[in-house]
Design a protein around this motif. Structure first.
Motif, PDB file in Angstrom:
ATOM      1  N   GLU A 159     -39.078 -37.072  33.270  1.00 30.26           N
ATOM      2  CA  GLU A 159     -37.730 -37.250  33.794  1.00 30.26           C
ATOM      3  C   GLU A 159     -37.753 -37.068  35.302  1.00 30.26           C
ATOM      4  O   GLU A 159     -38.681 -36.490  35.866  1.00 30.26           O
ATOM      5  N   GLY A 160     -36.688 -37.599  35.958  1.00 34.91           N
ATOM      6  CA  GLY A 160     -36.554 -37.399  37.390  1.00 34.91           C
ATOM      7  C   GLY A 160     -37.742 -37.933  38.156  1.00 34.91           C
ATOM      8  O   GLY A 160     -38.153 -39.082  38.002  1.00 34.91           O
ATOM      9  N   GLU A 161     -38.305 -37.080  39.002  1.00 39.78           N
ATOM     10  CA  GLU A 161     -39.441 -37.464  39.834  1.00 39.78           C
ATOM     11  C   GLU A 161     -40.771 -37.265  39.124  1.00 39.78           C
ATOM     12  O   GLU A 161     -41.824 -37.405  39.738  1.00 39.78           O
ATOM     13  N   GLY A 162     -40.716 -36.947  37.826  1.00 37.57           N
ATOM     14  CA  GLY A 162     -41.947 -36.862  37.056  1.00 37.57           C
ATOM     15  C   GLY A 162     -42.212 -35.537  36.398  1.00 37.57           C
ATOM     16  O   GLY A 162     -43.369 -35.211  36.097  1.00 37.57           O
ATOM     17  N   PHE A 163     -41.143 -34.730  36.102  1.00 38.51           N
ATOM     18  CA  PHE A 163     -41.428 -33.483  35.399  1.00 38.51           C
ATOM     19  C   PHE A 163     -41.390 -33.730  33.891  1.00 38.51           C
ATOM     20  O   PHE A 163     -40.620 -34.544  33.391  1.00 38.51           O
ATOM     21  N   PRO A 164     -42.261 -33.024  33.146  1.00 37.61           N
ATOM     22  CA  PRO A 164     -42.397 -33.300  31.711  1.00 37.61           C
ATOM     23  C   PRO A 164     -41.226 -32.754  30.907  1.00 37.61           C
ATOM     24  O   PRO A 164     -40.719 -31.660  31.170  1.00 37.61           O
TER      25      PRO A 164
ATOM     26  N   PRO B 153     -49.705 -25.384  43.180  1.00 33.32           N
ATOM     27  CA  PRO B 153     -49.023 -25.575  44.461  1.00 33.32           C
ATOM     28  C   PRO B 153     -48.856 -27.057  44.794  1.00 33.32           C
ATOM     29  O   PRO B 153     -49.779 -27.854  44.625  1.00 33.32           O
ATOM     30  N   GLY B 154     -47.645 -27.428  45.213  1.00 39.13           N
ATOM     31  CA  GLY B 154     -47.345 -28.801  45.574  1.00 39.13           C
ATOM     32  C   GLY B 154     -46.892 -29.667  44.418  1.00 39.13           C
ATOM     33  O   GLY B 154     -46.459 -30.808  44.636  1.00 39.13           O
ATOM     34  N   GLU B 155     -46.963 -29.173  43.183  1.00 37.27           N
ATOM     35  CA  GLU B 155     -46.652 -29.995  42.019  1.00 37.27           C
ATOM     36  C   GLU B 155     -45.192 -29.975  41.553  1.00 37.27           C
ATOM     37  O   GLU B 155     -44.746 -30.944  40.932  1.00 37.27           O
ATOM     38  N   PRO B 156     -44.419 -28.888  41.751  1.00 40.04           N
ATOM     39  CA  PRO B 156     -43.062 -28.858  41.190  1.00 40.04           C
ATOM     40  C   PRO B 156     -42.221 -30.059  41.611  1.00 40.04           C
ATOM     41  O   PRO B 156     -42.273 -30.503  42.763  1.00 40.04           O
ATOM     42  N   LYS B 157     -41.452 -30.583  40.644  1.00 42.88           N
ATOM     43  CA  LYS B 157     -40.657 -31.787  40.862  1.00 42.88           C
ATOM     44  C   LYS B 157     -39.245 -31.589  40.344  1.00 42.88           C
ATOM     45  O   LYS B 157     -38.993 -30.734  39.487  1.00 42.88           O
ATOM     46  N   GLY B 158     -38.328 -32.398  40.840  1.00 41.51           N
ATOM     47  CA  GLY B 158     -36.953 -32.357  40.383  1.00 41.51           C
ATOM     48  C   GLY B 158     -36.446 -33.745  40.074  1.00 41.51           C
ATOM     49  O   GLY B 158     -37.179 -34.603  39.588  1.00 41.51           O
ATOM     50  N   THR B 159     -35.177 -33.982  40.374  1.00 40.10           N
ATOM     51  CA  THR B 159     -34.577 -35.302  40.172  1.00 40.10           C
ATOM     52  C   THR B 159     -34.081 -35.841  41.509  1.00 40.10           C
ATOM     53  O   THR B 159     -33.712 -35.074  42.397  1.00 40.10           O
ATOM     54  N   PRO B 160     -34.018 -37.150  41.668  1.00 43.81           N
ATOM     55  CA  PRO B 160     -33.324 -37.722  42.823  1.00 43.81           C
ATOM     56  C   PRO B 160     -31.813 -37.653  42.578  1.00 43.81           C
ATOM     57  O   PRO B 160     -31.362 -37.281  41.490  1.00 43.81           O
TER      58      PRO B 160
ATOM     59  N   ILE C   5     -27.919 -33.673  42.202  1.00 46.79           N
ATOM     60  CA  ILE C   5     -29.365 -33.589  42.402  1.00 46.79           C
ATOM     61  C   ILE C   5     -29.831 -32.204  41.976  1.00 46.79           C
ATOM     62  O   ILE C   5     -29.119 -31.209  42.173  1.00 46.79           O
ATOM     63  N   GLU C   6     -31.003 -32.157  41.339  1.00 46.09           N
ATOM     64  CA  GLU C   6     -31.608 -30.897  40.917  1.00 46.09           C
ATOM     65  C   GLU C   6     -33.058 -30.899  41.386  1.00 46.09           C
ATOM     66  O   GLU C   6     -33.776 -31.881  41.177  1.00 46.09           O
ATOM     67  N   ALA C   7     -33.477 -29.791  41.996  1.00 43.08           N
ATOM     68  CA  ALA C   7     -34.825 -29.750  42.556  1.00 43.08           C
ATOM     69  C   ALA C   7     -35.303 -28.311  42.670  1.00 43.08           C
ATOM     70  O   ALA C   7     -34.489 -27.396  42.845  1.00 43.08           O
ATOM     71  N   PRO C   8     -36.624 -28.105  42.581  1.00 39.86           N
ATOM     72  CA  PRO C   8     -37.150 -26.765  42.844  1.00 39.86           C
ATOM     73  C   PRO C   8     -37.002 -26.441  44.324  1.00 39.86           C
ATOM     74  O   PRO C   8     -37.085 -27.340  45.171  1.00 39.86           O
ATOM     75  N   PRO C   9     -36.753 -25.179  44.675  1.00 35.16           N
ATOM     76  CA  PRO C   9     -36.669 -24.832  46.097  1.00 35.16           C
ATOM     77  C   PRO C   9     -38.020 -25.021  46.778  1.00 35.16           C
ATOM     78  O   PRO C   9     -39.071 -25.024  46.125  1.00 35.16           O
TER      79      PRO C   9
ATOM     80  N   VAL D 222     -42.138 -25.194  45.512  1.00 36.02           N
ATOM     81  CA  VAL D 222     -43.015 -26.350  45.688  1.00 36.02           C
ATOM     82  C   VAL D 222     -44.314 -25.913  46.357  1.00 36.02           C
ATOM     83  O   VAL D 222     -45.411 -26.338  45.970  1.00 36.02           O
ATOM     84  N   VAL D 223     -44.197 -25.037  47.342  1.00 39.66           N
ATOM     85  CA  VAL D 223     -45.379 -24.577  48.072  1.00 39.66           C
ATOM     86  C   VAL D 223     -46.270 -23.701  47.197  1.00 39.66           C
ATOM     87  O   VAL D 223     -47.495 -23.861  47.173  1.00 39.66           O
ATOM     88  N   SER D 224     -45.657 -22.791  46.441  1.00 39.40           N
ATOM     89  CA  SER D 224     -46.444 -21.814  45.682  1.00 39.40           C
ATOM     90  C   SER D 224     -46.866 -22.295  44.301  1.00 39.40           C
ATOM     91  O   SER D 224     -47.883 -21.855  43.757  1.00 39.40           O
ATOM     92  N   GLY D 225     -46.072 -23.215  43.709  1.00 34.42           N
ATOM     93  CA  GLY D 225     -46.273 -23.539  42.306  1.00 34.42           C
ATOM     94  C   GLY D 225     -45.726 -22.406  41.447  1.00 34.42           C
ATOM     95  O   GLY D 225     -45.178 -21.416  41.948  1.00 34.42           O
TER      96      GLY D 225
END
Length: 324
Positions: free
Chosen positions: A38-43, A72-79, A126-130, A134-137
């Protein structure tokens, strides 16, 4: 699991004993949720896939998000995306999510919090990880439920409820082996904080290995049990059910769940489930993507309003704070 936990369940109120004439709800079907993105690619797991909408009414859709441990760098949300005609209920078990809308509302939900959004007449969201996540995972797990609105409520002004973990109603089973977190409705005499347009109940329950949960349930509600993790049994005949499966239950005024005595190591806490029930609306459903209306003409109008910008415009993150 950071969602609300209690070290000593004996301090909690207990679900009252069932009436001697209570009718246990039988199992109508058990389905397995397919995996998707879903969204930008989260399972996600599509919990209601393959189930007749008439059995789900007043619910439309539910995704289990994760459980995933991001590098790190992987968390995703929605547009940015629109909604009209229903409510979204986003419950975060592990992790953190920021949300923002086209009217300046927004906030942050984390372990055990719920964001209840009445999309009503229409909104962009819009929903997204802070950024720090994103930096820490890190671990992310939750679910989003879509609750239908009656025709008379579909064009209400958008609104939010930010329900904190500290507000969740807590109750335990008669045997003291289950923790019930009541998010909405009245369950076992304990009320959840969610205010609903459609009469309903939503519970996150953890049944310890070997434990049993016999729960009074409104006869005029439907009843759904989705297993997030663990192995167990459901219904009067104790039909086996496991991770990623949904049980649709039939008529009655009580439901029965139990957790297998022996669990796989990663499910040591027992059977972790979402229990849902609501008063069926029994109105026509016209559903396309992010809009849930009553007729095809209303869907066409929703898309036209979205394209014309009448549901608002995306706001640059940080420009407007607060909530509706």
């Amino acid at each position: 699991m950071p969602a609300v936990s209690v070290s000593d369940l004996t301090v909690l109120p207990r679900v009252p004993a069932l009436s001697p004439v209570a009718t246990q709800r039988p199992v109508v079907s058990i389905t397995s949720a397919p995996s998707s993105f879903e969204g930008e690619g989260f399972p996600v797991k599509r919990a209601f896939a393959g189930v007749d909408l008439r059995l789900l009414d007043p619910f439309i859709h539910m995704d289990e998000m994760g459980e995933v441990d991001y590098a790190p760098g992987e968390p995703k949300g929605t547009p940015w995306h629109p909604h009209r005609g229903f409510e979204t209920v986003t419950y975060i078990i592990d992790g953190i999510f920021d949300h923002q809308d086209s009217f300046g509302g927004g906030g942050t939900i984390t372990n055990g919090d719920t964001q209840w959004m009445t999309a009503g007449s229409g909104i962009l969201h819009i929903e997204a990880p802070p950024e720090h996540l994103v930096v820490s995972g890190g671990l992310f797990h939750g679910f989003q439920l879509w609750v239908n609105l009656q025709k008379v409520d579909k064009l209400k002004a958008p609104a939010y409820q930010d329900l904190r973990s500290s507000e969740v109603g807590l109750v335990t089973s008669a045997d003291g082996g289950s923790l019930l977190r009541v998010i909405a409705g009245d369950v076992g005499g304990v009320a959840g904080p969610g205010s609903t347009h459609t009469p309903m109940a939503m519970v996150h329950a953890t049944v310890s290995p070997g434990g049993e949960l016999n729960l009074p349930w409104r006869r005029d509600f439907n009843a759904l049990v989705y297993v997030m993790s663990g192995d167990g049994f459901v219904g009067p005949d104790q039909t086996p059910i496991g991770t990623g499966q949904l049980a649709v239950l039939g008529a009655g005024d009580a439901l029965r769940l139990s957790a297998a005595q022996t669990q796989q190591q990663r499910y040591a806490a027992g059977l972790d489930v979402v229990i849902l029930g609501g008063l069926p609306i029994r109105e026509p459903v016209a559903w396309a993507g992010p809009f849930v209306m009553n007729t095809r003409a209303e869907l066409v109008q929703a898309f036209a309003d979205y394209e014309a910008g009448r549901l608002g415009q995306p706001i640059v993150h940080g420009d407007v704070g607060g909530s509706l």
